[in-house]
Design a protein around this motif. Sequence first.
Motif: not given
Length: 207
Positions: A156-166
């Motif tokens: 579900k990596a599409d549910k959050i932005g790239k910074n939050e993902r890291r």
Amino acid sequence: MQEPVVITRAAYLASAVRKDQYPEERRPAVAFIGRSNVGKSSLINSLTRIRQLARVSSKPGKTQTINFYEMLLRVDGGEERYPVHLVDLPGYGYAKAARDRRKTWAKFIEEYFLSAEELRFVCLLLDIRHTPMESDRRMFSWLVAHDIPVLVVATKADKIGKNERRAQIAAMQRALGVSELTILPYASPKNEGRLELLDVMKDYLIE
């Protein structure tokens, strides 16, 4: 551009709750496991590019058997097709399931992990939006303790932005106690992470 790994065929093979129900043909296998509703079926359908291969449900705990799928892989543009198995395991941590049902699931999941000589590695699916729960940590530790190679896939990596993902991946690494652990983000609607996962499958499944 030629993809290094192409799934030329993927089909349902069998369902099992006991060892004697496993497919007779033993193939190099990758197993997928995670908490209920982590997006396992969506990932399998994204990986194989067959929309309804694994049944997607909005209700947690839908998968109640070990489901086997057979795939044929073509590698690096070659002509040979390599047969492998993809194994879809029941989700754990589903609180609404009866206690005896949860114990039954746990028993035949453990039996599969400990008896399947053809198992090459396990994809442990975690929802990237949440810190791993105690059941996730136990599953990860159990696999490591039994020397079963494990790839953590952050769904579900599409549910959050790239910074939050890291930030979430770093939190997952801390929660699992391995700061250098490789975690693969996966976004099923966009097939993001698909080629990377296929590459890992090539390394483990093709002999």
